[in-house]
Design an enzyme around this catalytic site. Structure first.
Site, short mmCIF file in Angstrom:
data_model
loop_
_atom_site.label_atom_id
_atom_site.label_comp_id
_atom_site.label_asym_id
_atom_site.label_seq_id
_atom_site.Cartn_x
_atom_site.Cartn_y
_atom_site.Cartn_z
N SER A 23 9.20 9.43 43.59
CA SER A 23 9.85 9.56 44.84
C SER A 23 11.12 10.47 44.97
O SER A 23 11.98 10.44 44.40
CB SER A 23 10.27 8.04 45.20
N ASN A 129 12.24 0.52 47.01
CA ASN A 129 13.68 1.20 46.51
C ASN A 129 14.86 0.31 46.78
O ASN A 129 15.41 0.10 47.69
CB ASN A 129 13.84 2.75 47.06
N CYS A 132 18.91 2.96 45.42
CA CYS A 132 19.48 4.24 45.60
C CYS A 132 20.96 4.38 45.64
O CYS A 132 21.67 3.39 46.24
CB CYS A 132 18.86 4.60 47.18
N ASN A 194 15.86 4.36 38.44
CA ASN A 194 16.45 5.07 39.56
C ASN A 194 17.56 5.92 38.81
O ASN A 194 18.01 5.89 37.64
CB ASN A 194 16.92 4.49 40.90
N GLY A 245 12.77 8.65 34.07
CA GLY A 245 13.94 9.23 33.65
C GLY A 245 13.67 10.46 32.53
O GLY A 245 13.64 10.05 31.26
N THR A 268 12.69 14.99 38.18
CA THR A 268 13.42 16.54 38.20
C THR A 268 12.38 17.50 37.80
O THR A 268 12.68 18.52 37.98
CB THR A 268 14.78 16.08 37.19
#
Ligand code: FMN
Length: 305
Positions: A23, A129, A132, A194, A245, A268
């Site tokens: 996401s 989620n 955040c 997250n 992660g 990422t």
């Protein structure tokens, strides 16, 4: 044609392979579709959607850091109505599993979003989620309150029969307590993790490099933390875990699977190499061949600890 079985199950949903796009890093699919054949990917998780559109935080919202990046987007998104009207028609055509990520500022907002989106057949599961780090309401206020996470899980569970995946924060004291309550209240899976809270300053202006001052750290820098969290959960709670992660290549993905992840998400890395998802699936397949593993699901938690 390889004979390796890459399929995995998250609740009642079967993924063609365990590689999902995380996401917030692939928008609503359209932003990455021209760079990668999404039909080969196990699934995509949409940018967090809230009931109403959100502008997010003021820029500067992103900065590169050693082995990672900080972001404080603040859950900017088009809101549920535009998502249904403008984004779902595109997503419907993709031959991959669609998981819709939801963010909210109240428990009622989570419930309402799931209630509205439940009738969208294209959506196969919800990722909630509760973690955040970049918004003032919701986000970490819920993510750091184990009872709130339990109540959110129970309330959204009551609104849908589709799998509910709760995305947990690493920014709390004991992630296992959160995973336990998610299971108890009927959640089907955990996404972990997250981003971690971080910051970065300019030494000459003496000002933060991110307007929000702090942001969420992601990328290779967080991989050891994420792996440890997945391992902690998998040792104590019997629930499918989606490991997230710092995954940059297939070896990272294997590491997550052997510590207990059923599937993985790539975040990422999509900004660096949008084709990473396909390369990782190919790498996983070759690794299974090399190690005489017929089914990738046999690798889950195959560690000896
Ligand atoms: C720019 C950016 C935006 C993100 N937006 C969201 C979001 O809207 N909702 C969410 O649940 N996670 C969001 N995340 C977190 C990622 O989904 C993922 O959990 C995190 O980046 C760790 O994975 P990675 O190290 O592979 O990036 C975002 C991450 C980044 C880098």
């Amino acid at each position: 044609m390889s004979s390796i079985d890459l399929t995995v199950k998250i609740g009642s949903v079967e993924l063609k392979n365990p590689v999902l796009l995380a996401s917030g890093t692939v928008g609503y699919g359209n932003e990455i579709a021209e760079f990668i054949d999404l039909s080969k990917i196990g699934g995509i998780v949409t940018k967090s959607i809230s009931l109403n559109p959100r502008k997010g935080n003021q820029p500067q919202r992103i900065i590169e850091t050693p082995s990672g990046m900080l972001n404080a987007i603040g859950l900017a998104n088009v809101g549920i109505d535009v998502f249904i009207e403008d984004k779902i028609p595109f997503l419907k055509e993709l031959k991959t599993t669609l998981i819709c990520n939801i963010a909210a500022s109240s428990i009622e907002e989570y419930e309402k979003c799931v209630e509205i989106l439940d009738s969208e057949e294209t959506i196969k599961a919800f990722e909630i989620n509760v973690s955040c780090p970049n918004v003032k309401e919701g986000g970490l206020i819920f993510g750091n309150d184990v009872n709130a996470v339990g109540r959110i899980t129970a309330k959204v569970r009551a609104k849908t029969n589709k799998p509910i995946i709760i995305k947990l924060s690493p920014n709390n004291s004991n992630i296992v307590d959160y995973a336990e309550i998610v299971k108890k209240e009927g959640g089907d899976a955990i996404s972990a993790i997250n981003t971690l809270i971080g910051t970065s300053f300019n030494i000459y202006s003496k000002k933060p490099n991110i307007k929000n001052i702090t942001g969420g750290l992601s990328g290779p820098a967080i991989k050891p933390v994420a792996l440890a969290k997945v391992l902690e959960i998998s040792k104590k709670v019997d629930i499918p875990i989606i490991g997230i992660g710092g995954i940059m290549n297939w070896k990272d993905a294997v590491e997550f699977i052997i510590v207990g992840a059923t599937a993985v998400q790539l975040g990422t890395v999509n900004f660096i190499n949008p084709k990473a998802g396909i390369e990782i699936i190919d790498g996983l397949e070759k690794y299974c061949e090399e190690t005489s593993t017929n089914k990738i699901s046999d690798l889950i938690a195959s560690r000896i600890i």
